[in-house]
Design a protein around this motif. Sequence first.
Motif, mmCIF file in Angstrom:
data_model
loop_
_atom_site.group_PDB
_atom_site.id
_atom_site.type_symbol
_atom_site.label_atom_id
_atom_site.label_comp_id
_atom_site.label_asym_id
_atom_site.label_seq_id
_atom_site.Cartn_x
_atom_site.Cartn_y
_atom_site.Cartn_z
ATOM 1 N N MET A 1 0.978 -1.272 0.007
ATOM 2 C CA MET A 1 -0.040 0.110 -0.065
ATOM 3 C C MET A 1 0.745 1.309 -0.155
ATOM 4 O O MET A 1 1.820 1.205 0.860
ATOM 5 C CB MET A 1 -0.878 0.232 1.331
ATOM 6 N N ILE A 2 0.471 2.172 -0.795
ATOM 7 C CA ILE A 2 1.373 3.468 -0.903
ATOM 8 C C ILE A 2 0.532 4.575 -0.311
ATOM 9 O O ILE A 2 -0.795 4.609 -0.394
ATOM 10 C CB ILE A 2 1.386 3.832 -2.556
ATOM 11 N N ASP A 3 1.144 5.240 0.959
ATOM 12 C CA ASP A 3 0.453 6.076 1.870
ATOM 13 C C ASP A 3 0.647 7.592 1.005
ATOM 14 O O ASP A 3 -0.357 8.405 1.259
ATOM 15 C CB ASP A 3 0.927 6.285 2.972
ATOM 16 N N LEU A 23 -2.092 8.110 -9.370
ATOM 17 C CA LEU A 23 -1.832 8.343 -7.899
ATOM 18 C C LEU A 23 -3.222 9.246 -7.362
ATOM 19 O O LEU A 23 -3.730 8.754 -6.341
ATOM 20 C CB LEU A 23 -0.592 8.711 -7.272
ATOM 21 N N ARG A 26 -6.390 7.284 -7.455
ATOM 22 C CA ARG A 26 -6.656 6.538 -6.209
ATOM 23 C C ARG A 26 -6.446 6.997 -4.783
ATOM 24 O O ARG A 26 -6.708 6.367 -3.829
ATOM 25 C CB ARG A 26 -5.231 5.418 -6.129
ATOM 26 N N ILE A 28 -4.158 8.888 -3.454
ATOM 27 C CA ILE A 28 -3.160 8.916 -2.880
ATOM 28 C C ILE A 28 -2.366 10.309 -2.785
ATOM 29 O O ILE A 28 -2.368 10.853 -3.926
ATOM 30 C CB ILE A 28 -1.988 7.814 -3.346
#
Length: 71
Positions: A1-3, A23, A26, A28
């Motif tokens: 998971m990308i924060d 991004l 999504r 992010i």
Amino acid sequence: MIDGAVLDVNIRKQMIYPVARELKARGIPILFTSGYDRIVINSEFADVPLWEKPLDHRAMARGLAGMILRA
């Protein structure tokens, strides 16, 4: 998971916009780094913070952390 993500605007003469679009889609948080002025940033990314080089890495990390917490 990308924060969250720190994206250099121009990587090997390729603009990073496709990655930035994905991004953002999504949800992010992202920020840009660049040696260029904000004027070269595509207007669709006017809301994305720009950190100009040379970077204050600690300040940039705090800024990104704050964006992640608000997301």
